[in-house]
Design a protein around this motif. Structure first.
Motif, short mmCIF file in Angstrom:
data_model
loop_
_atom_site.label_atom_id
_atom_site.label_comp_id
_atom_site.label_asym_id
_atom_site.label_seq_id
_atom_site.Cartn_x
_atom_site.Cartn_y
_atom_site.Cartn_z
N LEU A 1 15.14 -36.93 12.30
CA LEU A 1 15.79 -35.63 11.54
C LEU A 1 15.24 -35.33 9.50
O LEU A 1 15.01 -34.24 9.24
N GLN A 2 14.85 -36.68 8.64
CA GLN A 2 13.95 -36.52 7.79
C GLN A 2 12.45 -36.65 8.05
O GLN A 2 12.16 -35.47 6.98
N LYS B 1 17.07 -35.75 -2.81
CA LYS B 1 17.04 -36.30 -0.80
C LYS B 1 17.09 -37.60 -0.68
O LYS B 1 17.11 -37.94 0.98
N VAL C 1 11.61 -33.99 9.91
CA VAL C 1 11.69 -32.28 10.54
C VAL C 1 11.65 -31.71 9.30
O VAL C 1 12.08 -30.87 8.85
N GLU C 2 13.16 -32.79 8.35
CA GLU C 2 13.72 -31.70 7.70
C GLU C 2 12.27 -31.55 5.84
O GLU C 2 11.99 -30.81 5.34
N ALA C 3 12.14 -32.86 5.67
CA ALA C 3 10.52 -32.61 4.88
C ALA C 3 9.47 -31.72 5.68
O ALA C 3 9.42 -30.67 4.40
N VAL D 1 10.37 -28.49 7.16
CA VAL D 1 11.28 -27.06 7.20
C VAL D 1 11.35 -27.37 5.77
O VAL D 1 10.73 -26.20 5.58
N ASN D 2 11.20 -27.55 5.33
CA ASN D 2 11.24 -27.49 4.01
C ASN D 2 10.04 -27.07 3.04
O ASN D 2 10.10 -26.33 1.91
N LYS E 1 11.62 -32.37 -3.90
CA LYS E 1 13.45 -32.73 -3.43
C LYS E 1 14.11 -33.96 -3.98
O LYS E 1 13.99 -34.71 -2.78
N SER F 1 6.43 -38.11 4.96
CA SER F 1 8.01 -38.92 6.20
C SER F 1 8.20 -39.57 7.00
O SER F 1 8.37 -40.55 7.70
N VAL G 1 18.37 -40.09 2.35
CA VAL G 1 17.61 -40.36 2.76
C VAL G 1 17.43 -41.71 3.48
O VAL G 1 18.12 -42.28 4.60
N GLN H 1 9.88 -35.96 1.01
CA GLN H 1 11.10 -35.03 0.25
C GLN H 1 9.97 -34.65 -0.96
O GLN H 1 10.10 -34.51 -2.14
#
Length: 191
Positions: A146-147, A68, A149-151, A153-154, A65, A52, A72, A60
């Motif tokens: 944020l994207q 998403k 961190v989201e990747a 955490v996911n 995913k 990411s 993004v 993602q």
């Protein structure tokens, strides 16, 4: 209007009733599900974050995913659009201000040298668009981070052992003896 102490009292009342109304309906199974150690990749979260970082949305895709990725790019594209638009407007008013200071005509001049915008209005417009441009830049950086961190955490949560046999159902019933409302929480485990 309700005072905060009344609201706090009402919340405490319901919390106490929820705690009292709960019964021992939770049955814990003796069998523990063992996680297959081969399915756990400890580097998956860092790999997703790295992808990411290199290309937004690639983490993602790595997590499979795909839905998403448009979100993004829509978020990043919108914030970049506002950055560019505010920067163009800032430059436009700055150039007009500089030309006006040198006594040259600019795009905000009216007929016979009368200005549509005063010197102060041009300065305020520059300040406003500069602040909006800087805010757009911060939002763009925030969405980018944020994207990432989201990747990560996911990818981490995908390795968790989750089962579909657990359900959580809050409910409110009437006690047949006292005829009062009773709140409760039911946690069901099906096997």
């Amino acid at each position: 209007m309700l005072k905060p102490t009344y609201i706090f009292s009402i919340v405490c009342f319901f919390c106490v009733h929820l705690a009292v109304a709960q019964e021992d309906e939770l049955i814990i199974s003796e069998s523990i599900q063992v996680v297959d150690e081969e399915s756990i990749d400890p580097l998956a979260p860092s790999r997703a974050a790295f992808y990411s970082t290199i290309l937004p949305g690639l983490g993602q895709v790595y997590n499979k995913k795909y839905w998403k990725v448009p979100i993004v790019y829509a978020a990043l594209g919108t914030s970049i659009y506002f950055y560019i638009e505010n920067n163009n407007q800032y430059n436009r008013y700055r150039d007009a201000f500089k030309l006006g200071e040198n006594g040259k005509p600019h795009e905000f001049d009216g007929e016979n040298g009368n200005s549509f915008l005063s010197r102060d209005a041009l300065m305020r417009a520059q300040t406003q668009f500069k602040e909006s441009r800087d805010l757009s830049l911060l939002i763009t950086i925030g969405i980018y981070g944020l994207q990432i961190v989201e990747a990560s955490v996911n990818a981490h949560l995908m390795q968790m052992n989750t089962i579909d046999d657990i359900s959580f159902n809050p409910n409110i019933t009437i006690d047949p003896i006292t005829n009062k409302l009773i709140g409760g929480i039911a946690l069901s485990y099906n096997f």
